[in-house]
Design an enzyme around this catalytic site. Structure first.
Site, PDB file in Angstrom:
ATOM      1  N   LYS A   1       0.879  -1.174   0.000  1.00  0.00           N
ATOM      2  CA  LYS A   1       0.000   0.000   0.000  1.00  0.00           C
ATOM      3  C   LYS A   1       0.914   1.221   0.000  1.00  0.00           C
ATOM      4  CE  LYS A   1      -3.158   2.767   2.668  1.00  0.00           C
ATOM      5  NZ  LYS A   1      -3.547   3.147   4.041  1.00  0.00           N
TER       6      LYS A   1
ATOM      7  N   ALA B   1      -9.347   5.828   4.165  1.00  0.00           N
ATOM      8  CA  ALA B   1      -9.187   7.040   4.971  1.00  0.00           C
ATOM      9  C   ALA B   1     -10.477   7.852   5.056  1.00  0.00           C
ATOM     10  CB  ALA B   1      -8.061   7.926   4.447  1.00  0.00           C
TER      11      ALA B   1
ATOM     12  N   ASN C   1      -9.342   1.741   9.852  1.00  0.00           N
ATOM     13  CA  ASN C   1      -8.426   1.581  10.969  1.00  0.00           C
ATOM     14  C   ASN C   1      -8.932   2.352  12.190  1.00  0.00           C
ATOM     15  OD1 ASN C   1      -4.790   1.522  11.331  1.00  0.00           O
ATOM     16  ND2 ASN C   1      -6.354   1.348  12.862  1.00  0.00           N
TER      17      ASN C   1
END
Length: 283
Positions: free
Chosen positions: A105, A193, A215
């Site tokens: 990534k 994100a 995350n």
């Protein structure tokens, strides 16, 4: 329809995954919470940063790596914290040696204030890494020109942001994200994100995105394990809705039962669908 939905898999560089959720491994309260969250989410891949998570003592780095390896999930190393193309390439090469994978990534940060990708450094690094045999998943914005340059470089997967990293705001530019999906139907697009709620994940999956990386929304929740399960359900619901073919919104009301005594609409009264089997087969 049921068989078609059950056979749906995420394909990334020739690798098949039954889940469309990717999970980060940072900022969890303890190794036990991380391990439980991974079990609850059952993600396709686990992302981890070579620079930020394996940069402490050799003992702590090995312990973390052992924990991640024991989950049995595919590892996706990332170049988080890199601000130049050369820095990202060097980090990716170290990650390949350490984790024995060509998947990476790619992150090249151009603005420390909002952690926005550097478009020039990102394309430079992606071009170099693909030449070295890496399978690159670049963290980018929804900007079409940047995404096209990354595709021209050889990226088969793109990871556009919904909002700046760690903000949990959800999609700040829905129109731009949807236009990117429409203009790049053959490319795997994973939203990365800015997702804060399972409903955000469900929404972008309803738009036809191929996956979601989470995350902070999980690791910083009051109950990360339950939140991990909620995101897994949200991603599945959004994907199923996309493949089922949502109705087209209408400006005027339409009676659910068109005629008294006739609960099933005739073919001429059925609402058209703008995708479904044909659109879902693209990605």
């Amino acid at each position: 329809m049921e068989e078609r939905l059950s056979d749906d898999q995420l394909i990334l560089y020739g690798r098949s995954f039954t889940s469309r959720l990717l999970l980060g491994t940072a900022r969890y309260a303890s190794p036990a919470v991380l391990s439980d969250a991974v079990r609850a989410a059952a993600p396709a891949l686990l992302t981890l940063s070579l620079r930020r998570q394996v940069s402490g003592s050799s003992h702590s780095g090995q312990s973390f790596w052992d924990l991640v390896r024991e989950t049995g999930r595919t590892i996706l190393p990332n170049t988080a914290g890199c601000c130049t193309a050369s820095e990202a390439v060097n980090t990716a090469c170290m990650a390949r040696d350490l984790f024995q994978t060509d998947l990476i990534k790619l992150e090249v940060i151009g603005d420390e204030a909002n952690l926005q990708p550097d478009p020039f450094g990102l394309v430079e690094a992606a071009t170099d890494l693909i030449r070295r045999g890496f399978q690159v998943l670049p963290y980018c914005t929804e900007d079409w020109v940047l995404c096209r340059r990354l595709m021209d470089a050889g990226c088969e997967v793109l990871m556009p942001w919904a909002a700046p990293i760690g903000t949990g705001q959800g999609p700040r530019n829905p129109r731009g994200l949807r236009e990117l999906r429409e203009r790049a139907p053959q490319v795997r697009l994973i939203v990365d994100a800015g997702i804060g709620l399972p409903s955000h994940a469900c929404q972008v999956m309803e738009w036809g995105f191929d996956g979601v990386l989470i995350n902070t929304a999980v690791s910083c929740a009051l109950d990360p394990v339950q939140m991990a399960a909620a995101f897994a359900n949200g991603v599945r619901a959004g994907r199923t809705a996309f493949r089922a073919g949502p109705m087209i919104p209408r400006d005027a009301a339409v009676p659910s039962t068109p005629e008294i005594g006739r609960p099933f609409a005739s073919a001429s009264l059925q609402l058209p669908m703008d995708h479904g089997a044909d659109a879902s087969s693209l990605h």
